[in-house]
Design a protein around this motif. Structure first.
Motif, PDB file in Angstrom:
ATOM      1  N   LYS A 255       0.811  -1.217   0.000  1.00  0.00           N
ATOM      2  CA  LYS A 255       0.000   0.000   0.000  1.00  0.00           C
ATOM      3  C   LYS A 255       0.846   1.268   0.000  1.00  0.00           C
ATOM      4  CE  LYS A 255      -0.640  -0.092   5.048  1.00  0.00           C
ATOM      5  NZ  LYS A 255      -1.655  -0.177   6.131  1.00  0.00           N
ATOM      6  N   TYR A 256       2.140   1.144   0.370  1.00  0.00           N
ATOM      7  CA  TYR A 256       3.024   2.307   0.351  1.00  0.00           C
ATOM      8  C   TYR A 256       3.873   2.387  -0.914  1.00  0.00           C
ATOM      9  CZ  TYR A 256       1.824   2.579   5.300  1.00  0.00           C
ATOM     10  OH  TYR A 256       1.142   2.671   6.496  1.00  0.00           O
ATOM     11  N   LEU A 257       3.765   1.393  -1.784  1.00  0.00           N
ATOM     12  CA  LEU A 257       4.523   1.411  -3.026  1.00  0.00           C
ATOM     13  C   LEU A 257       3.807   2.273  -4.064  1.00  0.00           C
ATOM     14  CD1 LEU A 257       5.467  -2.360  -3.432  1.00  0.00           C
ATOM     15  CD2 LEU A 257       7.011  -0.513  -2.790  1.00  0.00           C
ATOM     16  N   ARG A 258       4.569   3.044  -4.779  1.00  0.00           N
ATOM     17  CA  ARG A 258       3.994   3.846  -5.854  1.00  0.00           C
ATOM     18  C   ARG A 258       4.155   3.101  -7.173  1.00  0.00           C
ATOM     19  NH1 ARG A 258       6.071   9.985  -4.280  1.00  0.00           N
ATOM     20  NH2 ARG A 258       5.073  10.051  -2.213  1.00  0.00           N
ATOM     21  N   VAL A 259       3.562   1.928  -7.202  1.00  0.00           N
ATOM     22  CA  VAL A 259       3.650   1.069  -8.382  1.00  0.00           C
ATOM     23  C   VAL A 259       2.228   0.701  -8.786  1.00  0.00           C
ATOM     24  CG1 VAL A 259       4.548  -1.072  -9.344  1.00  0.00           C
ATOM     25  CG2 VAL A 259       5.873   0.150  -7.612  1.00  0.00           C
ATOM     26  N   SER A 260       1.806   1.228  -9.920  1.00  0.00           N
ATOM     27  CA  SER A 260       0.419   1.015 -10.329  1.00  0.00           C
ATOM     28  C   SER A 260       0.152  -0.434 -10.739  1.00  0.00           C
ATOM     29  CB  SER A 260       0.070   1.952 -11.491  1.00  0.00           C
ATOM     30  OG  SER A 260       0.933   1.697 -12.609  1.00  0.00           O
ATOM     31  N   ARG A 261       1.236  -1.190 -10.995  1.00  0.00           N
ATOM     32  CA  ARG A 261       1.059  -2.591 -11.404  1.00  0.00           C
ATOM     33  C   ARG A 261       0.597  -3.477 -10.251  1.00  0.00           C
ATOM     34  NH1 ARG A 261       5.423  -5.323 -12.410  1.00  0.00           N
ATOM     35  NH2 ARG A 261       6.897  -3.912 -11.390  1.00  0.00           N
ATOM     36  N   PHE A 262       0.788  -3.033  -8.993  1.00  0.00           N
ATOM     37  CA  PHE A 262       0.467  -3.839  -7.814  1.00  0.00           C
ATOM     38  C   PHE A 262      -0.809  -3.316  -7.146  1.00  0.00           C
ATOM     39  CE2 PHE A 262       5.312  -4.552  -6.985  1.00  0.00           C
ATOM     40  CZ  PHE A 262       5.373  -5.354  -8.112  1.00  0.00           C
ATOM     41  N   HIS A 263      -1.686  -4.228  -6.798  1.00  0.00           N
ATOM     42  CA  HIS A 263      -2.784  -3.864  -5.894  1.00  0.00           C
ATOM     43  C   HIS A 263      -3.285  -5.115  -5.164  1.00  0.00           C
ATOM     44  CE1 HIS A 263      -5.237  -5.098  -9.403  1.00  0.00           C
ATOM     45  NE2 HIS A 263      -6.195  -5.334  -8.525  1.00  0.00           N
ATOM     46  N   GLU A 264      -3.793  -4.907  -3.950  1.00  0.00           N
ATOM     47  CA  GLU A 264      -4.227  -6.005  -3.077  1.00  0.00           C
ATOM     48  C   GLU A 264      -5.745  -6.053  -2.968  1.00  0.00           C
ATOM     49  OE1 GLU A 264      -1.018  -6.668   0.437  1.00  0.00           O
ATOM     50  OE2 GLU A 264      -2.133  -4.787   0.533  1.00  0.00           O
ATOM     51  N   LYS A 265      -6.234  -7.260  -2.711  1.00  0.00           N
ATOM     52  CA  LYS A 265      -7.654  -7.453  -2.420  1.00  0.00           C
ATOM     53  C   LYS A 265      -7.763  -8.471  -1.291  1.00  0.00           C
ATOM     54  CE  LYS A 265     -12.135  -8.402  -4.557  1.00  0.00           C
ATOM     55  NZ  LYS A 265     -12.831  -8.748  -5.833  1.00  0.00           N
ATOM     56  N   THR A 266      -8.505  -8.126  -0.239  1.00  0.00           N
ATOM     57  CA  THR A 266      -8.582  -8.967   0.971  1.00  0.00           C
ATOM     58  C   THR A 266     -10.023  -9.352   1.270  1.00  0.00           C
ATOM     59  OG1 THR A 266      -6.624  -7.911   1.918  1.00  0.00           O
ATOM     60  CG2 THR A 266      -8.073  -9.074   3.444  1.00  0.00           C
ATOM     61  N   HIS A 267     -10.211 -10.581   1.710  1.00  0.00           N
ATOM     62  CA  HIS A 267     -11.504 -10.977   2.256  1.00  0.00           C
ATOM     63  C   HIS A 267     -11.283 -11.925   3.427  1.00  0.00           C
ATOM     64  CE1 HIS A 267     -10.849 -14.589  -0.222  1.00  0.00           C
ATOM     65  NE2 HIS A 267     -11.741 -15.196   0.552  1.00  0.00           N
ATOM     66  N   SER A 268     -12.270 -12.036   4.294  1.00  0.00           N
ATOM     67  CA  SER A 268     -12.179 -12.899   5.476  1.00  0.00           C
ATOM     68  C   SER A 268     -13.376 -13.837   5.501  1.00  0.00           C
ATOM     69  CB  SER A 268     -12.137 -12.061   6.760  1.00  0.00           C
ATOM     70  OG  SER A 268     -13.271 -11.237   6.858  1.00  0.00           O
ATOM     71  N   PHE A 269     -13.218 -14.956   6.227  1.00  0.00           N
ATOM     72  CA  PHE A 269     -14.302 -15.917   6.344  1.00  0.00           C
ATOM     73  C   PHE A 269     -14.055 -16.807   7.548  1.00  0.00           C
ATOM     74  CE2 PHE A 269     -10.990 -17.728   3.723  1.00  0.00           C
ATOM     75  CZ  PHE A 269     -10.890 -19.041   4.128  1.00  0.00           C
ATOM     76  N   GLU A 270     -15.105 -17.486   7.993  1.00  0.00           N
ATOM     77  CA  GLU A 270     -15.005 -18.447   9.094  1.00  0.00           C
ATOM     78  C   GLU A 270     -15.158 -19.854   8.548  1.00  0.00           C
ATOM     79  OE1 GLU A 270     -17.438 -17.884  12.499  1.00  0.00           O
ATOM     80  OE2 GLU A 270     -16.750 -15.836  12.882  1.00  0.00           O
ATOM     81  N   GLY A 271     -14.338 -20.783   9.082  1.00  0.00           N
ATOM     82  CA  GLY A 271     -14.462 -22.183   8.724  1.00  0.00           C
ATOM     83  C   GLY A 271     -15.624 -22.812   9.457  1.00  0.00           C
ATOM     84  N   ARG A 272     -15.826 -24.096   9.209  1.00  0.00           N
ATOM     85  CA  ARG A 272     -16.976 -24.772   9.811  1.00  0.00           C
ATOM     86  C   ARG A 272     -16.844 -24.927  11.309  1.00  0.00           C
ATOM     87  NH1 ARG A 272     -16.325 -31.069   7.809  1.00  0.00           N
ATOM     88  NH2 ARG A 272     -14.271 -31.475   8.729  1.00  0.00           N
ATOM     89  N   GLU A 273     -15.624 -24.804  11.830  1.00  0.00           N
ATOM     90  CA  GLU A 273     -15.421 -24.903  13.271  1.00  0.00           C
ATOM     91  C   GLU A 273     -15.133 -23.540  13.876  1.00  0.00           C
ATOM     92  OE1 GLU A 273     -12.295 -27.744  13.458  1.00  0.00           O
ATOM     93  OE2 GLU A 273     -13.609 -29.443  13.023  1.00  0.00           O
ATOM     94  N   GLN A 274     -15.582 -22.467  13.176  1.00  0.00           N
ATOM     95  CA  GLN A 274     -15.460 -21.085  13.615  1.00  0.00           C
ATOM     96  C   GLN A 274     -14.020 -20.569  13.611  1.00  0.00           C
ATOM     97  OE1 GLN A 274     -18.164 -21.728  17.255  1.00  0.00           O
ATOM     98  NE2 GLN A 274     -18.810 -19.720  16.537  1.00  0.00           N
TER      99      GLN A 274
END
Length: 323
Positions: A255-274
């Motif tokens: 997120k601190y890099l000034r490189v337009s070629r890089f970008h992140e995408k994050t998601h979270s989830f819970e497994g069946r045992e929480q």
């Protein structure tokens, strides 16, 4: 000729309805799997699906043998991984078959149990029953572990087949492993079984563990092509107040890099045992030469700790040229 006859019989059995079940075990331990219970008068035959052969009753020195509705592995080895079938023979000449898949996991340093070998939460009220122990006659528990560390302290009452945690708190959440011994004809075998425990607390942190990528992985790429690097980490039980999974490039957060070629995408989830997971994907729109000299590091952080896994990129043609 005998193998061919077995194949004919087994093909006939497989034409009837079946259900499937999977068993995971640690290498070098005892394992018993069971055909579903029917009348004690029915006959049960066990087959090794991969070889189409009948598994006989116990003989001197045999590691795998059948005993009525039970199939024993004393002890397991990695070669025992495979598919097995029990066939129940009824008095009216009808049969019913059940498939059993067995996967034997090797021991790895620093890991006391594979993630697949675990049983669901029993209760949230402090009692943790040792899974599978009732399958082994006169078994004796040797030691309990929490998150792979020996369990000690006055808050833990150890019963014959369970432990009880006095006034469980969120820090008691985690993976509890019971290790017990089983004796068969004078030979002693170890068995371990792991169960997740989730208290009534809102959340519990566990030491963060990156599931992928593996540290020091090398990923093959092509110049000019796009690439997606995924990092997934387990951060605790239930949603965490502090949960970060991100990518660094040469120790600088993306997120601190000034490189337009890089970008992140994050998601979270819970497994069946929480279990609580976060997964962050680093999208690189175009691979350039300078990327081949860079370290790409996944960083996972929660309230307890942080951990890292670093990967490098390598041109496919480089590897092919060395072969």
């Amino acid at each position: 000729m005998m193998a061919y006859v077995h194949l004919i019989f087994l093909s006939t059995f497989l034409s009837v309805s079946m259900t499937s079940e999977t068993f995971d075990a640690m290498e070098g331990e005892a394992l018993v799997i069971k055909c579903p219970r029917w009348s004690s008068s029915v006959k049960v035959t066990w087959y090794h699906m991969d070889t189409n052969e009948i598994i006989p009753a116990e003989e001197e020195g045999s590691q795998i043998f059948s005993s009525e509705r039970f199939l024993w592995f004393l002890p397991t080895s990695r070669e025992h991984s495979g598919n097995y079938t029990c066939v129940i023979h009824f008095s009216n000449n009808r049969t019913r078959s059940f498939n059993m898949s067995v996967q034997v996991h090797p021991y790895k340093q620093g890991i006391c149990f594979p993630s697949r070998i675990r049983y669901p939460n029993d209760t949230g009220r402090g009692k943790i029953v040792c899974p599978t122990i009732d399958n082994y006659k006169n078994a004796t528990i040797i030691q309990w572990y929490k998150d792979c560390k020996p369990l000690q302290g006055q808050r833990y009452f150890k019963g014959e087949k369970y432990i009880f945690i006095n006034n469980p708190r969120k820090e008691d959440d985690g993976y509890y492993t019971c290790r017990f011994s089983y004796t068969h004809k004078g030979h002693v075998f170890n068995v371990s079984a792991t169960r997740i425990f989730i208290s009534k607390a809102k959340h519990s942190s566990l030491p963060p563990r990156i599931l992928f990528p593996k540290d020091k992985d090398v990923i093959e790429v092509e110049l000019g092509a796009a690439l997606s690097l995924k990092c997934q980490a387990r951060l605790g039980i239930k949603k965490q107040p502090m949960a970060v999974v991100t990518w660094d490039v040469d120790n600088i957060p993306v997120k601190y890099l000034r490189v337009s070629r890089f970008h992140e995408k994050t998601h979270s989830f819970e497994g069946r045992e929480q279990d609580y997971y976060r997964e962050t994907t680093l999208h690189i729109s175009e691979i350039k030469k300078e990327d081949l000299q860079a370290n790409f590091t996944c960083v996972a952080v929660n309230e307890m700790h942080n951990t890292r896994a670093t990967v490098m990129l390598q041109l496919k043609s480089y590897r092919e040229g060395r072969q």
